[in-house]
Design a protein around this motif. Structure first.
Motif, PDB file in Angstrom:
ATOM      1  N   ALA A 135      -5.875   5.052  -5.746  1.00 31.45           N
ATOM      2  CA  ALA A 135      -5.816   5.947  -4.596  1.00 31.45           C
ATOM      3  C   ALA A 135      -4.393   6.409  -4.320  1.00 31.45           C
ATOM      4  CB  ALA A 135      -6.363   5.237  -3.358  1.00 31.45           C
ATOM      5  N   THR A 136      -4.273   7.546  -3.645  1.00 27.09           N
ATOM      6  CA  THR A 136      -2.981   7.960  -3.099  1.00 27.09           C
ATOM      7  C   THR A 136      -2.607   7.000  -1.976  1.00 27.09           C
ATOM      8  OG1 THR A 136      -3.386  10.289  -3.612  1.00 27.09           O
ATOM      9  CG2 THR A 136      -1.749   9.810  -1.913  1.00 27.09           C
ATOM     10  N   HIS A 137      -1.396   6.461  -2.048  1.00 26.48           N
ATOM     11  CA  HIS A 137      -0.958   5.452  -1.085  1.00 26.48           C
ATOM     12  C   HIS A 137      -0.427   6.162   0.165  1.00 26.48           C
ATOM     13  CE1 HIS A 137       1.797   1.745  -0.233  1.00 26.48           C
ATOM     14  NE2 HIS A 137       0.617   1.608   0.345  1.00 26.48           N
ATOM     15  N   ILE A 138      -1.099   5.963   1.303  1.00 24.85           N
ATOM     16  CA  ILE A 138      -0.734   6.613   2.561  1.00 24.85           C
ATOM     17  C   ILE A 138      -0.134   5.556   3.480  1.00 24.85           C
ATOM     18  CG2 ILE A 138      -1.576   7.970   4.516  1.00 24.85           C
ATOM     19  CD1 ILE A 138      -4.061   8.610   2.685  1.00 24.85           C
ATOM     20  N   VAL A 139       1.163   5.610   3.664  1.00 26.73           N
ATOM     21  CA  VAL A 139       1.857   4.602   4.474  1.00 26.73           C
ATOM     22  C   VAL A 139       1.810   5.002   5.940  1.00 26.73           C
ATOM     23  CG1 VAL A 139       4.055   3.450   4.888  1.00 26.73           C
ATOM     24  CG2 VAL A 139       3.342   3.983   2.550  1.00 26.73           C
ATOM     25  N   SER A 140       1.409   4.045   6.787  1.00 28.97           N
ATOM     26  CA  SER A 140       1.375   4.274   8.230  1.00 28.97           C
ATOM     27  C   SER A 140       2.320   3.319   8.939  1.00 28.97           C
ATOM     28  CB  SER A 140      -0.042   4.079   8.781  1.00 28.97           C
ATOM     29  OG  SER A 140      -0.057   4.205  10.196  1.00 28.97           O
ATOM     30  N   ALA A 141       2.944   3.783  10.002  1.00 29.59           N
ATOM     31  CA  ALA A 141       3.808   2.926  10.821  1.00 29.59           C
ATOM     32  C   ALA A 141       3.033   2.275  11.961  1.00 29.59           C
ATOM     33  CB  ALA A 141       4.970   3.746  11.391  1.00 29.59           C
ATOM     34  N   LEU A 142       1.721   2.523  12.022  1.00 32.09           N
ATOM     35  CA  LEU A 142       0.892   1.944  13.080  1.00 32.09           C
ATOM     36  C   LEU A 142       0.469   0.534  12.685  1.00 32.09           C
ATOM     37  CD1 LEU A 142      -0.581   2.744  15.805  1.00 32.09           C
ATOM     38  CD2 LEU A 142      -2.608   3.140  14.377  1.00 32.09           C
ATOM     39  N   VAL A 143       0.657  -0.421  13.582  1.00 32.33           N
ATOM     40  CA  VAL A 143       0.093  -1.745  13.371  1.00 32.33           C
ATOM     41  C   VAL A 143      -1.385  -1.668  13.722  1.00 32.33           C
ATOM     42  CG1 VAL A 143       0.163  -4.176  14.002  1.00 32.33           C
ATOM     43  CG2 VAL A 143       2.288  -2.853  13.910  1.00 32.33           C
TER      44      VAL A 143
END
Length: 341
Positions: A135-143
């Motif tokens: 998969a395309t790695h989608i980084v989130s800053a949300l905990v």
């Protein structure tokens, strides 16, 4: 604006991801406890693999042990683990408008940096699974954790104020901040906020209110909601308050909810106090539903409700008491990967 969208759990799936219990409170203090945990996690994997491929992440030290419990058709991926709640430590899979697969890598910090939790290894699992899935790695800053969201695949997401707005998770973030990130990562256009979760889940060893033990969306416009029937249990009033609140909300299409109350098991207590046993914490797979049972008089009634809510799918019950004794259920230990096109 992102075009990523989290499909409904009823959408076609490529595989189911899980993790195998290793060490700490999940295995318990005795070999008998460890066997019970491993057997229950494996029972879910072995049931699900009859419907679709299953990959289980196993700590390298436990690969030999896992082989004694898991069906030989279950794929094993070796990676270091602290714990085994794949819904929360793994990625949330999404699809782009062209059908390509993405994996949202939330920040995981032990359900709000709780003093009993360890997550140095688990915080890396979403990236590991994302890479293995292609998969395309989608980084989130949300905990955030996967157990803290429920979606209908059409833009609606259910969340809980005590989770996404938890100071131990996202200090300083507003509702608008959370909603913007959910729009970017999973395509949410309508965020429905529950005020809280169940009573035991709000205690020291809980998640502080995961929605996946409270409500599920089996089809657009329909909610399955946990309903405690016994006034002696604190969730008697909690579940009624949640249901009344949900009646004031709408989905992304502006529909009022058709609410199906799912009675809680009759059992009220275990050795630690009031239980949070819930039939809501099931997982949908291709052609089936893997559901929690509790050796309870309400098991058959609940399984029938699920069968009617998910027509055309075979409902398989797994005794989930060993899971709930450790803090979760079947939905908590699984994470579906939708089929990409």
């Amino acid at each position: 604006m992102s075009t990523w969208r989290m499909p409904a759990e009823t959408a076609p799936q490529e595989r189911l991801w899980m993790a195998f219990p290793t060490g700490g409170y999940t295995l318990g203090d005795t070999e008998e406890d460890a066997h019970a945990a491993r057997s229950t996690w494996a029972a879910v994997a072995n049931a699900a693999v009859e419907f679709e491929p299953v990959t289980v992440v196993v700590d390298p030290d436990d690969v030999g042990i896992a082989a004694r419990y898991l069906n030989r058709n279950v794929e094993v991926l070796a990676a270091p683990l602290n714990d085994a709640w794949m819904r929360d430590i793994g990625p949330t899979f999404v699809l782009d408008q062209d059908g390509s697969l993405g994996a949202v890598d939330w920040i995981f910090n032990g359900w709000g940096a709780q003093d009993w939790a360890r997550w140095d290894k688990d915080a890396l699992i979403a990236g590991e699974v994302s890479g293995r899935s292609g998969a395309t790695h989608i980084v989130s800053a949300l905990v955030n954790e996967g157990g803290g969201i429920q979606v209908d695949g059409q833009g609606t997401v259910l969340v809980t104020e005590t989770v996404q707005l938890d100071p131990g998770r996202n200090p300083g973030l507003s509702r608008a901040d959370v909603e913007a990130e959910l729009a970017r990562t999973i395509g949410a256009t309508q965020v429905v906020w529950l005020p809280r979760g169940l009573a035991r889940d709000s205690e020291r060893f809980g998640t502080r209110g995961h929605v996946d033990i409270v409500a599920a969306i089996p089809s657009p416009g329909t909610l399955l909601v946990h309903s405690q029937q016994d006034p002696r249990h604190p969730d008697f009033q909690v579940s009624r308050d949640i249901i009344e609140h949900l009646r004031t909300t709408r989905d992304a299409a502006g529909r009022e909810w058709s609410i199906i109350e799912v009675p809680a098991p009759e059992v009220l207590w275990d050795d630690e106090g009031f239980v949070d046993y819930s039939y809501i914490n099931h997982v949908v797979v291709n052609g089936g539903v893997i559901a929690c049972t509790f050796g309870d008089p309400n098991d058959d009634k609940a399984l029938q409700i699920l069968a009617e809510a998910y027509p055309g799918r075979r409902v398989v019950g797994i005794d989930a008491r060993e899971l709930f004794a450790r803090g979760g259920g079947i939905h908590c230990i699984t994470q579906q990967q939708p089929a990409a096109s």
